[in-house]
Design a protein around this motif. Structure first.
Motif, mmCIF file in Angstrom:
data_model
loop_
_atom_site.group_PDB
_atom_site.id
_atom_site.type_symbol
_atom_site.label_atom_id
_atom_site.label_comp_id
_atom_site.label_asym_id
_atom_site.label_seq_id
_atom_site.Cartn_x
_atom_site.Cartn_y
_atom_site.Cartn_z
ATOM 1 N N GLN A 52 72.677 14.846 91.502
ATOM 2 C CA GLN A 52 72.373 15.150 92.902
ATOM 3 C C GLN A 52 70.883 15.370 93.114
ATOM 4 O OE1 GLN A 52 74.959 15.162 95.299
ATOM 5 N NE2 GLN A 52 73.142 14.961 96.608
ATOM 6 N N GLN A 55 69.106 12.119 93.324
ATOM 7 C CA GLN A 55 69.364 11.476 94.620
ATOM 8 C C GLN A 55 68.521 12.101 95.728
ATOM 9 O OE1 GLN A 55 73.689 10.603 95.515
ATOM 10 N NE2 GLN A 55 73.960 11.659 93.563
ATOM 11 N N HIS A 80 70.916 6.991 89.382
ATOM 12 C CA HIS A 80 70.316 7.271 90.686
ATOM 13 C C HIS A 80 68.798 7.086 90.678
ATOM 14 C CE1 HIS A 80 74.267 8.827 91.580
ATOM 15 N NE2 HIS A 80 74.187 9.571 90.491
ATOM 16 N N LYS A 85 61.284 7.145 92.560
ATOM 17 C CA LYS A 85 61.832 8.288 91.822
ATOM 18 C C LYS A 85 61.013 8.520 90.544
ATOM 19 C CE LYS A 85 65.420 8.924 94.577
ATOM 20 N NZ LYS A 85 65.626 10.164 95.351
#
Length: 314
Positions: A52, A55, A80, A85
């Motif tokens: 999470q 993300q 993810h 990122k």
């Protein structure tokens, strides 16, 4: 940038605290729910899970106790990872392992930074610690604003993996310093020298060191709690010895230090505080290596300032 932080232990909790204190948009995760709850009570978000966090955040920082833990977390985040990122690894780990995980992140379209810290938990707590960052220059420029909220001196060291190599070298030197400081203090006590005076004599001399000016105080106070355990020391000096072995360098002092720390672990426990290594000499001599006036814990009395990049001499 939205920043995620995974691993709120002795060092990680202090580094994440610096981000929160300086107004970063921070989400956190740890297997210890009480650590997460404490950060949430101070304004951070509960990141829920590594997946999470990757993300939801632009950059996710890991500060974990072992390469196996880091592998598990990165594996969970990897589906993810994509453009925009960034994974930032602040643990002290094996250079080949951080390179392997970094390559997976890069292959998924993300960016990776190997950025361990050096300087002790008390400086991690005030944002005055030093940080090495291994990554491309373009990635370094992106993460520098994050790093300068956690550390005072930031050194770009080239490609990923270089930071971990340098970090285990500095921890080897710190351990060698600790062993020699223990011997010096014990010999001076045996010779009838006042240990408070001995401390000051070393501190003002060519024989001083960061270890003496910090850890000697905890030895002399009897606290012997530097927030760094013998198993972590063994991991780091073992990694340094492996680098030497891999490159055919015949070290002489390093194997002796490993043996000394191994004996300390047998006597006091695998996770005993590293400063308890002085007790081997106390037991051998019957002397007490303590003196009045020294603190039970280290406090960083330098004012907190925004960090900066250290420029390498060329």
């Amino acid at each position: 940038m939205k920043v995620g932080f995974i691993g709120l232990g002795n060092v990680g909790g202090k580094l994440a605290g610096s981000l929160l204190r300086n107004g970063m948009d921070l989400s956190v995760h740890d297997l210890n729910d009480s650590f997460v709850a404490d950060f949430v009570s101070r304004g951070a978000k509960d990141g829920s899970s590594p997946a999470q966090l990757m993300q939801d955040c632009d950059a996710v920082i890991t500060c974990l106790p072992s390469p196996a833990a880091c592998d598990a977390v990165v594996s969970e985040m990897l589906p993810h990872v994509g453009p925009g990122k960034i994974w930032m690894e602040m643990s002290t780990t094996d250079a080949s392992e951080v390179k392997r995980l970094g390559a997976l992140v890069l292959a998924a379209g993300g960016e990776a930074v190997d950025c361990p810290v050096s300087g002790g938990c008390h400086r991690a707590d005030t944002g005055n610690i030093s940080i090495y960052a291994g990554c491309t220059r373009a990635t370094f420029d992106k993460v520098l604003p994050i790093l300068t909220h956690m550390g005072r001196r930031i050194l770009h060291v080239g490609e990923i993996g270089n930071s971990s190599t340098l970090k285990v070298m500095t921890n080897y030197l710190a351990t060698a310093n600790l062993i020699t400081v223990c011997e010096a203090l014990t010999v001076m006590k045996a010779a009838g020298m006042d240990l408070g005076m001995t401390y000051e004599a070393i501190a003002m001399s060519s024989g001083t060191s960061f270890v003496h000016e910090t850890e000697s105080q905890l030895i002399l106070s009897g606290s012997r709690d530097v927030n760094f355990t013998m198993d972590l020391v063994q991991k780091d000096i073992g990694l340094f010895q492996k680098i030497a072995d891999d490159h055919g360098v015949p070290l002489e002092i390093s194997p002796m230090i490993i043996d000394i720390m191994s004996d300390g672990q047998k006597r006091y426990g695998v996770r005993a505080q590293s400063d308890r290594i002085i007790e081997r000499l106390e037991e051998a001599t019957g002397l007490s290596i303590q003196a009045p006036g020294f603190p039970q814990e280290l406090i960083d009395d330098e004012p907190e300032e925004r960090g900066y990049e250290v420029v390498v001499r060329r």
